[in-house]
Write a protein that holds these residues in place. Structure first.
Motif, mmCIF file in Angstrom:
data_model
loop_
_atom_site.group_PDB
_atom_site.id
_atom_site.type_symbol
_atom_site.label_atom_id
_atom_site.label_comp_id
_atom_site.label_asym_id
_atom_site.label_seq_id
_atom_site.Cartn_x
_atom_site.Cartn_y
_atom_site.Cartn_z
ATOM 1 N N GLY A 51 61.199 21.092 134.614
ATOM 2 C CA GLY A 51 61.106 21.880 135.843
ATOM 3 C C GLY A 51 62.388 21.867 136.638
ATOM 4 N N ARG A 52 63.426 22.378 136.063
ATOM 5 C CA ARG A 52 64.741 22.383 136.713
ATOM 6 C C ARG A 52 65.360 23.756 136.506
ATOM 7 N N LEU A 53 65.803 24.368 137.589
ATOM 8 C CA LEU A 53 66.416 25.684 137.510
ATOM 9 C C LEU A 53 67.866 25.562 137.959
ATOM 10 N N ARG A 54 68.775 26.008 137.110
ATOM 11 C CA ARG A 54 70.211 25.906 137.404
ATOM 12 C C ARG A 54 70.740 27.273 137.834
ATOM 13 N N ILE A 55 71.237 27.335 139.060
ATOM 14 C CA ILE A 55 71.770 28.580 139.611
ATOM 15 C C ILE A 55 73.256 28.399 139.877
ATOM 16 N N ALA A 56 74.042 29.339 139.412
ATOM 17 C CA ALA A 56 75.479 29.386 139.723
ATOM 18 C C ALA A 56 75.727 30.661 140.510
ATOM 19 N N SER A 57 76.439 30.551 141.624
ATOM 20 C CA SER A 57 76.599 31.719 142.488
ATOM 21 C C SER A 57 77.980 31.780 143.094
ATOM 22 N N LEU A 58 78.457 32.994 143.279
ATOM 23 C CA LEU A 58 79.659 33.206 144.056
ATOM 24 C C LEU A 58 79.389 32.782 145.501
ATOM 25 N N PRO A 59 80.414 32.383 146.257
ATOM 26 C CA PRO A 59 80.186 31.863 147.613
ATOM 27 C C PRO A 59 79.507 32.850 148.549
ATOM 28 N N GLY A 60 79.784 34.160 148.390
ATOM 29 C CA GLY A 60 79.237 35.142 149.315
ATOM 30 C C GLY A 60 77.725 35.113 149.428
ATOM 31 N N LEU A 61 77.028 34.727 148.350
ATOM 32 C CA LEU A 61 75.569 34.637 148.375
ATOM 33 C C LEU A 61 75.087 33.190 148.244
ATOM 34 N N GLY A 62 75.944 32.332 147.740
ATOM 35 C CA GLY A 62 75.517 30.959 147.488
ATOM 36 C C GLY A 62 75.528 30.056 148.702
ATOM 37 N N VAL A 63 76.398 30.334 149.672
ATOM 38 C CA VAL A 63 76.541 29.420 150.816
ATOM 39 C C VAL A 63 75.447 29.627 151.855
ATOM 40 N N GLY A 64 75.106 30.868 152.166
ATOM 41 C CA GLY A 64 74.104 31.130 153.197
ATOM 42 C C GLY A 64 72.834 31.756 152.678
ATOM 43 N N PHE A 65 72.978 32.790 151.854
ATOM 44 C CA PHE A 65 71.813 33.554 151.403
ATOM 45 C C PHE A 65 70.840 32.715 150.572
ATOM 46 N N LEU A 66 71.334 32.068 149.530
ATOM 47 C CA LEU A 66 70.428 31.308 148.666
ATOM 48 C C LEU A 66 69.772 30.129 149.393
ATOM 49 N N PRO A 67 70.486 29.397 150.255
ATOM 50 C CA PRO A 67 69.778 28.387 151.048
ATOM 51 C C PRO A 67 68.677 28.978 151.923
ATOM 52 N N ARG A 68 68.875 30.204 152.442
ATOM 53 C CA ARG A 68 67.797 30.842 153.213
ATOM 54 C C ARG A 68 66.596 31.114 152.315
ATOM 55 N N VAL A 69 66.871 31.549 151.091
ATOM 56 C CA VAL A 69 65.774 31.799 150.141
ATOM 57 C C VAL A 69 65.038 30.508 149.826
ATOM 58 N N LEU A 70 65.781 29.462 149.466
ATOM 59 C CA LEU A 70 65.161 28.201 149.060
ATOM 60 C C LEU A 70 64.465 27.515 150.231
ATOM 61 N N GLY A 71 64.949 27.802 151.443
ATOM 62 C CA GLY A 71 64.322 27.205 152.616
ATOM 63 C C GLY A 71 62.896 27.670 152.831
ATOM 64 N N GLY A 72 62.548 28.802 152.253
ATOM 65 C CA GLY A 72 61.186 29.318 152.392
ATOM 66 C C GLY A 72 60.253 28.840 151.299
ATOM 67 N N LEU A 73 60.729 27.952 150.435
ATOM 68 C CA LEU A 73 59.914 27.455 149.322
ATOM 69 C C LEU A 73 59.660 25.961 149.489
ATOM 70 N N ASP A 74 58.537 25.508 149.052
ATOM 71 C CA ASP A 74 58.227 24.079 149.042
ATOM 72 C C ASP A 74 58.530 23.558 147.638
ATOM 73 N N LEU A 75 59.784 23.219 147.410
ATOM 74 C CA LEU A 75 60.199 22.820 146.065
ATOM 75 C C LEU A 75 59.537 21.522 145.631
ATOM 76 N N GLU A 76 59.360 20.610 146.572
ATOM 77 C CA GLU A 76 58.730 19.330 146.214
ATOM 78 C C GLU A 76 57.300 19.549 145.746
ATOM 79 N N LYS A 77 56.582 20.397 146.460
ATOM 80 C CA LYS A 77 55.193 20.670 146.081
ATOM 81 C C LYS A 77 55.125 21.367 144.732
ATOM 82 N N ARG A 78 56.105 22.215 144.457
ATOM 83 C CA ARG A 78 56.128 22.937 143.188
ATOM 84 C C ARG A 78 56.597 22.054 142.034
ATOM 85 N N LYS A 79 57.110 20.865 142.376
ATOM 86 C CA LYS A 79 57.660 19.945 141.375
ATOM 87 C C LYS A 79 58.790 20.609 140.586
ATOM 88 N N VAL A 80 59.660 21.261 141.335
ATOM 89 C CA VAL A 80 60.808 21.950 140.745
ATOM 90 C C VAL A 80 62.086 21.434 141.398
#
Length: 310
Positions: free
Chosen positions: A91-120
């Motif tokens: 249960g591990r997902l590896r994401i590689a991103s350019l800074p334009g979307l990786g620094v702010g956008f993707l953390p906003r996306v992940l912030g809306g998920l309960d990763l611990e509960k999903r065991k991911v």
């Protein structure tokens, strides 16, 4: 190849002595000496000079060490992967991103998920687009976000986003009183630009030339993130990636529409022939929904319906 002997060889050089290598590897000093002799016999050359009981690497040993270190980087990556599998399973997902979307956008996306509960577990790595492509081709990333100017050969891909650049201004800048900024406006102030080899930079150069103006460029940088930081500190004005600019709305950067169409494109890519798991597929849907909401929010700011930059 004698893998154990190679490990001993590396330990002796990096630690500085056979006794330290023995303690590091949990073996006796005679065992270290025997391993080195076997390696030298296998190599057909002396790898150490023995002077007054001390080992001094030869030039050949130093050259061999460079190759050994490269191999151990790969072994360290394998060990890291094994630890991750022991702790988290697959249960591990590896994401590689350019800074334009990786620094702010993707953390906003992940912030809306309960990763611990999903065991991911998500590995989010930020890097230049060419490095994203290299990670994907090497099978070291499951999902990649990169600029559309990078080669897509050997990858499965689709367009993730295409949007127009916006003008970023320091707080209190004279141009902040306008709703629409032209190339002529930008040419009157210190200008911040992406590096010349960047596709958006080339587009912008063409726009300036078409309008018969030459910007007074004071700083060039590879990322819109850096442009926004420079704007925030009052170094100049810039045309930036709008998704990156969203992260600066509550940090004093003023955003205005650019009168010209300056396109930024982002590609979603994956290793060819490797199907995504259910969580990854769900995440892609959430990412697209988050992007749509972010761009709608930006439109509200640019239209004056949401005054975050006041």
């Amino acid at each position: 190849m004698l893998l154990r002997e190679i490990e001993v060889f590396r330990a002796v050089i990096t630690s500085g002595s056979a006794s330290k290598a023995a303690r590091l590897l949990g073996v006796s000093q005679p065992a270290i000496s025997q391993s080195l002799r076997r390696l030298e016999e296998h190599a057909g050359m002396a790898l150490f000079q023995r002077v007054r009981g001390k080992l001094h690497p030869t030039q050949e040993a130093e050259a061999l060490l460079a190759e050994v270190n490269r191999c151990f980087v790969g072994l360290d990556a394998i060990e890291h992967r094994l630890r991750s599998l022991r702790q988290f399973g697959a249960g591990r997902l590896r994401i590689a991103s350019l800074p334009g979307l990786g620094v702010g956008f993707l953390p906003r996306v992940l912030g809306g998920l309960d990763l611990e509960k999903r065991k991911v577990t998500v590995s989010l790595q930020i890097m230049a687009s060419r490095e994203v492509r290299a990670r994907l081709l090497a099978g070291e990333a499951d999902i990649g976000l990169m600029a559309d100017e990078v080669s897509l050969l050997g990858l499965e891909h689709s367009e993730f986003a295409r949007y127009n650049g916006v003008v970023a201004l320091p707080p209190g800048h004279p141009l902040a009183r306008r709703k629409l900024i032209t190339p002529q406006d930008l040419a009157r102030y210190p200008f911040l630009s992406l590096n010349p080899e960047d596709g958006a930079s080339a587009q912008l150069d063409g726009i300036f030339q078409a309008h018969g103006v030459t910007p007074s460029t004071v700083v060039e940088t590879p990322f819109s993130l850096s442009l926004c930081e420079l704007v925030r500190h009052g170094v100049g004005v810039a045309v930036v990636n709008p998704v990156t600019a969203l992260d600066y709305l509550d940090h004093g950067v003023v955003l205005r529409r650019f009168s010209e169409q300056l396109e930024y494109g982002c590609i979603l890519a994956m290793p060819a022939g490797k199907p995504l798991g259910s969580f990854a597929q769900e995440l892609l849907g959430i990412m697209r929904a988050r992007l749509h909401a972010d761009l709608q929010g930006l439109e509200a700011v640019l239209d004056g319906r949401l005054a975050l930059d006041a």
